[in-house]
Design an enzyme around this catalytic site. Structure first.
Site, PDB file in Angstrom:
ATOM      1  CB  SER A   1      65.856  82.831  -8.251  1.00  0.00           C
ATOM      2  OG  SER A   1      64.519  82.422  -8.329  1.00  0.00           O
TER       3      SER A   1
ATOM      4  CE  LYS B   1      65.912  87.302 -11.412  1.00  0.00           C
ATOM      5  NZ  LYS B   1      65.830  86.467 -10.183  1.00  0.00           N
TER       6      LYS B   1
ATOM      7  CB  SER C   1      63.439  83.640 -11.324  1.00  0.00           C
ATOM      8  OG  SER C   1      64.121  84.392 -10.328  1.00  0.00           O
TER       9      SER C   1
END
Lengths: 62, 465
Positions: free
Chosen positions: B181, B81, B157
């Site tokens: 997330s 990420k 996310s």
């Protein structure tokens, strides 16, 4: 306290002044909507009667 | 070399590279080819570091050629990420206001440890701005699309982390989980995602969102790979003040112990409301396979969600105070109202939420005196369409963004270790089931996951291209 008894416009203005945050006019409506949403989601927690001896979760160890 | 290499899990790739059967360079090239072919559709990567990846792969191959052992992740392509620092790459955290920041000077601790174990970092992955959002519809970088249906969201996310693994671009990725997330994209993309006990894995070198709740963890297509990633990253790190180092012994060693003796219950009440029939069917399928025929009530979960909501917004607003002051217009329109709201909430609410958190933790921990594991849906519905704002549940229209995380938020709130196990075949899109353990009992959640995987109930197939 229900949303309808709160003057969210005034709340936003006062809090923004106190925390020295500028809220441009174009963002006011979205922020007020979000304040209301937060109030709705937080309300059950705020109404909960915690035992008097409850300590906040984070513990500071010097 | 065929892209088929990427259809295997990390364990298989590492085994073939260590044996010299396949070179790490060939695997890296296969990953880069696959990304080149498929990611224009999935949009899971925001940066691909091809040159460095091939250099790293060659280093692994040199070790093998010289009779050495590159480590348990030898030649395994992985991606992170884009809130993880990567040396030489600007850490975006999903924001356009950080685009001009200088590149990170060193890797985040987790990235560094995966590389030291032979992993080959391929690049940085799409995410919701500042890790705020459940659908990864990032206005600046575009939505990370669900490989099982490109018209649908990947979840947020850490949407890029879920999509890259589901699409077979890499077998392993890292994400972060504040209120769901990791678990949400894992569920929606149909892969395994693991949020360990709070503080188990170092967050040093990551852009935090709400430190009280911020965890990091892996996505993979097998439980073995999840355990290997955890084992590689675990260990103390003085540069993360909340990191305690996690499990003292490797989780990988316990995966084959089965479920005999484990007391497993299904969460009822809050976790049986406001979801689709399919979401609950996925839980039942897992419960049946695990022989979990008891139910348990996690008390006051709705209030826990409210407390988590308040703490997240207060901490997130402070985290981004300078950004709100100096770059307000550059925020993603989907995150701006939330961050601004967080800066305007009463301090009284924050402290009450932290007090509630302490009380709630105590109540939930007592449940683990009777049960080892608790099952709950990861999301109330499967992946929605990109741009879809509302969802019909029980005849009522509910907003997607406000509801997608309702089952995840009350659990990360007290830092419980949770494996999100994917269930395919109930409806067109995958679902996820949360396997929840007591703090520091991460191994039990993974044991159950491994059992489900071995019995064929949970799996994470690569999406058809």
């Amino acid at each position: 306290m229900s949303d309808s008894t709160i003057d969210w416009e005034a709340y936003l203005d006062h809090m923004a002044t106190l925390v020295e945050t500028n809220i441009p006019d174009e963002y006011r409506a979205a922020v007020i909507e979000y304040l209301k949403l937060t109030h709705t989601i937080a309300q059950p927690m705020l109404e909960f009667e915690l035992p008097e001896d409850s300590e906040p979760a984070p513990v500071f160890r010097p | 070399m065929s892209e088929d290499l990427l259809l295997s899990d990390a364990a298989w790739i590492a085994g073939t590279v260590r044996s010299g059967e396949v070179s790490a360079r060939a695997v890296a090239e296969a990953a880069l080819d696959r990304i080149s072919n498929l990611d224009p559709t999935y949009n899971s990567f925001t940066e691909v570091i091809s040159e460095q990846a091939l250099i790293d792969a060659d280093l692994v191959d040199n070790v093998v050629r010289n009779g050495g052992d590159p480590g348990p992740l030898a030649g395994v392509p992985f991606a992170v990420k884009n809130l993880f620092d990567i040396a030489g790459v600007t850490t975006l955290a999903g924001s356009k206001m950080y685009r001009e920041n200088p590149p990170a000077t060193k890797d985040a601790t987790a990235v560094s440890r995966l590389r030291q174990a032979g992993g080959v970092l391929i690049g940085a992955l799409n995410m919701s701005e500042f890790a705020y959002g459940y659908t990864n519809e990032n206005t600046h970088y575009g939505p990370a699309r669900n490989p099982h249906d490109g018209a649908r969201v990947s979840g947020g996310s850490s949407g890029g982390s879920g999509a890259a693994v589901a699409g077979g671009l890499v077998p392993l990725s890292l994400g972060s989980d504040t209120n769901g997330s990791i678990r949400l994209p894992a569920a929606l993309c149909g892969v395994f995602g693991f949020k360990p006990t709070y503080g188990a894995l170092s967050r040093a070198g990551t852009a935090l969102f709400a430190s009280s709740f911020d965890h990091i963890g892996p996505f993979a297509r097998s439980v073995q790979d999840i355990a290997t990633a955890y084992d590689t990253i675990r260990g103390p790190d003085p540069t993360d003040p909340v990191c305690h180092g996690g499990s003292a012994s490797p989780l990988l060693e316990t995966l084959d112990r089965g479920i005999d003796g484990l007391r497993i219950a299904v969460a009822d009440d809050y976790f049986r409301e406001n979801g689709t029939t399919a979401a609950f069917a996925a839980v039942e399928k897992v419960a049946d396979a695990l022989g979990a025929n008891q139910t348990v009530t996690i008390p006051e979960a709705r209030r826990a969600r409210g407390a988590a909501f308040v703490i997240t917004h207060c901490e997130g607003a402070v985290q981004h105070r300078d950004d709100l002051r100096d770059h307000l217009d550059e925020f993603d329109p989907t995150t701006r109202p939330g961050f601004m709201t967080g800066s305007l909430l009463p301090g009284n609410w924050y402290v009450r939420a932290q007090k509630f958190r302490s009380w709630y933790r105590k109540q939930v921990l007592t449940l683990f005196e009777d049960f080892d594991l608790i099952l709950a849906p990861a999301t109330p519905f499967s992946a929605t369409k990109i741009g879809q704002k509302s969802m019909t549940l029980d005849g009522q229209d509910v907003p997607v963004m406000a509801n997608l995380g309702i089952y995840a938020q009350p659990l990360s709130f007290i830092g419980l270790p949770i494996l999100c196990a994917p269930v395919h075949g109930i409806g067109a899109m995958p679902h996820g089931v949360q396997i929840i353990a007591a703090p520091n009992n991460d191994a039990l959640a993974l044991r159950a996951g491994a059992y489900l995987e071995a019995s064929g109930v949970c799996s994470a197939p690569v999406a058809a291209a």
